[in-house]
Enzyme design. Structure first.
Site, PDB file in Angstrom:
ATOM      1  N   PRO A  92      47.103  30.747  39.356  1.00 25.77           N
ATOM      2  CA  PRO A  92      45.772  30.165  39.112  1.00 25.77           C
ATOM      3  C   PRO A  92      45.586  28.819  39.811  1.00 25.77           C
ATOM      4  O   PRO A  92      44.457  28.350  39.964  1.00 25.77           O
ATOM      5  CB  PRO A  92      45.720  29.997  37.586  1.00 25.77           C
ATOM      6  N   GLU A 119      55.069  31.069  31.900  1.00 25.70           N
ATOM      7  CA  GLU A 119      54.425  29.766  32.095  1.00 25.70           C
ATOM      8  C   GLU A 119      54.358  29.372  33.569  1.00 25.70           C
ATOM      9  O   GLU A 119      53.797  28.331  33.910  1.00 25.70           O
ATOM     10  CB  GLU A 119      55.184  28.682  31.317  1.00 25.70           C
ATOM     11  N   ASP A 172      30.186  44.206  55.156  1.00 23.83           N
ATOM     12  CA  ASP A 172      30.576  43.934  53.772  1.00 23.83           C
ATOM     13  C   ASP A 172      30.033  42.584  53.310  1.00 23.83           C
ATOM     14  O   ASP A 172      29.806  41.679  54.114  1.00 23.83           O
ATOM     15  CB  ASP A 172      32.103  43.899  53.635  1.00 23.83           C
TER      16      ASP A 172
END
Length: 244
Positions: A92, A119, A172
């Site tokens: 992330p 984690e 696209d």
């Protein structure tokens, strides 16, 4: 192209990589995908790949040794260009994945994707092993496996010969900096809703102009932030300003 994916859960990739475009690309030998279990590179009795974080805190952290060893084992089979090999951690905290990044990765002969878990990974993996970090969105998953699948499909479909038409990726969404224009197929009228007449005209120039205009309108409506970077003509910029 060769894609190596390092994961604690190799079974997660069985179904996605055995259907659709990815399976066809693999069968045609346009891409090779190797799923490597990180636990295979942990040599203690229990194949331990994680441990408690120094300094305390909830959750476990992936140890550096199995990940480093897994990557080094892949590098041993690379005869040339090993120093240019992208080693990507799915996290992330990485840079947001985009169509542009997919194009960048599709130009490499080989890519390694490392799936984080728990984690996260020992910081030494980030500092001394990976060359890039990628996130597929501003949210947190239980691991990087789903992100690796997303990256793999986005990249593989850009490889020559993978899609039915070489022109398919050109229109696209995001390929031109805009969202894709609306698409229609038969029947020409369904429940009283008609296909735009221009698409039935056979006039390719008018169709191209209509599609371009619709792409701009759709982008303005749904993702106006993209228009700041889009390559628009002066007339198209006037259209956007007028609509704003």
């Amino acid at each position: 192209m060769q894609i190596d994916i390092l994961t604690l859960f190799p079974q997660m990739f069985q179904s996605p990589f055995s259907t659709g475009i990815l399976k066809r690309a693999i069968d045609q030998k346009l891409v090779g995908i190797n799923i490597q279990n990180i636990r295979d590179c942990a040599h203690d009795k229990h194949h331990t790949v994680d441990d408690y974080a120094y300094g305390g805190g909830a959750g476990m952290v992936l140890k550096p040794e199995p990940i480093f060893e897994a990557v080094e084992s892949i590098k041993l089979d690379i005869k040339e260009g090993v120093n240019m090999l992208p080693i990507i951690l799915l996290t992330p905290q990485g840079r947001p994945f985009s169509q542009q990044i997919a194009h960048e990765l599709s130009r490499y002969r080989q890519v390694i994707l490392i799936c984080g878990r728990y984690e996260g990974v020992d910081e030494r993996v980030r500092e001394h092993l990976v060359t890039d970090e990628i996130s597929i969105g501003d949210y947190v998953l239980s691991g990087g496996e789903l992100a690796a699948m997303v990256v793999a499909e986005a990249v593989v479909r850009l490889l020559p010969g993978v899609l039915g038409s070489e022109d398919s990726p050109l229109d696209d969404s995001y390929a031109t900096g805009l969202l894709e224009y609306p698409q229609y197929t038969r029947p020409a009228v369904y429940k009283g809703w008609s296909v735009p007449q221009v698409l039935l005209s056979g006039n390719h120039a008018q169709i191209a102009n209509w599609r371009r205009e619709q792409a701009i309108l759709r982008t303005l409506e749904r993702r106006p932030d993209l228009l700041d970077k889009a390559n628009l003509s002066l007339e198209e910029k006037r259209l956007v300003n007028g609509l704003k």
